[in-house]
Structures are given as structure tokens and as C-alpha cells.
Design a protein around this motif. Structure first.
Motif, short mmCIF file in Angstrom:
data_model
loop_
_atom_site.label_atom_id
_atom_site.label_comp_id
_atom_site.label_asym_id
_atom_site.label_seq_id
_atom_site.Cartn_x
_atom_site.Cartn_y
_atom_site.Cartn_z
N ARG A 29 -23.07 -2.19 36.28
CA ARG A 29 -21.88 -2.15 36.02
C ARG A 29 -21.68 -2.37 34.58
O ARG A 29 -20.58 -1.85 33.99
CB ARG A 29 -20.97 -3.04 36.86
CG ARG A 29 -20.77 -2.45 38.45
CD ARG A 29 -19.79 -3.09 39.12
NE ARG A 29 -19.64 -2.61 40.24
CZ ARG A 29 -19.13 -2.84 41.30
NH1 ARG A 29 -18.87 -4.22 41.57
NH2 ARG A 29 -19.15 -2.25 42.78
N GLU A 33 -20.47 1.13 33.49
CA GLU A 33 -19.13 1.11 33.51
C GLU A 33 -18.23 0.55 32.18
O GLU A 33 -17.31 1.09 31.89
CB GLU A 33 -18.60 0.48 34.89
CG GLU A 33 -19.07 1.38 36.07
CD GLU A 33 -18.74 0.83 37.26
OE1 GLU A 33 -17.94 -0.23 37.57
OE2 GLU A 33 -19.09 1.30 38.48
N GLN A 34 -18.71 -0.55 32.00
CA GLN A 34 -18.04 -1.37 30.99
C GLN A 34 -18.58 -1.31 29.65
O GLN A 34 -17.89 -1.91 28.73
CB GLN A 34 -18.18 -2.89 31.19
CG GLN A 34 -17.46 -2.93 32.52
CD GLN A 34 -17.81 -4.60 33.11
OE1 GLN A 34 -18.67 -5.32 32.54
NE2 GLN A 34 -17.11 -5.16 34.25
N ASN A 35 -19.64 -0.52 29.18
CA ASN A 35 -20.43 -0.24 27.98
C ASN A 35 -20.53 -1.57 27.34
O ASN A 35 -20.65 -1.84 26.22
CB ASN A 35 -19.63 0.75 27.26
CG ASN A 35 -19.53 2.01 27.65
OD1 ASN A 35 -20.76 2.35 28.40
ND2 ASN A 35 -18.63 2.80 27.63
#
Length: 74
Positions: A29, A33-35
Motif C-alpha cells: 500500500r 497506493e500512497q506512492n
């Protein structure tokens, strides 16, 4: 991350509301998703340290249990 084999178990025993998490899922994640690449790298390194510690403990435990012969090649 694949060595821990936690992705199937995270889906099977994890809480649907997201209260239970495994480290591999947290790293995924953070990366996907959060880079947040530094956090994903930190989590991956922590997973490696934990895995090495578990392997070291198991090898140490096995060396105390085995009391066989120590000489010769056969």
C-alpha cells in the motif's frame, strides 16, 4: 514479500474493516497506493530483518537439539 506468503492469509484471516494488517500488505500500500517509496523501502527492510532473526533463532535452536556424531564424511 513473496517469501512470507502472507497475501492469501491476509485476505482469509484479516478483518474486513482493515484493523488487522500484515507487513507485506503495508509495504504494498505504501508503494502502490500512497506512492511513499521511502516508507515502502523501510517496511521491506524491516521484513528482511525479522525474517533473518527468525532464521537465526531456528538455526540456533536446531544446533542445541542435535546431538549426533560430529566426525567423518559419511
Amino acid at each position: 514479500m513473496l517469501a512470507f506468503s502472507v497475501f492469501p492469509s491476509a485476505r482469509l484471516v484479516g478483518d474486513p474493516t482493515g484493523e488487522t494488517r500484515v507487513m507485506a500488505l503495508m509495504a504494498f500500500r505504501a508503494f502502490g497506493e500512497q506512492n511513499d517509496y521511502p516508507m515502502a523501502s523501510t517496511i521491506a527492510l524491516m521484513m528482511g530483518v525479522v525474517e533473518l532473526a527468525v532464521v537465526a533463532v531456528v538455526l540456533l535452536w536446531r544446533s542445541f537439539l542435535y546431538k549426533g556424531s560430529t566426525g567423518g564424511k559419511g
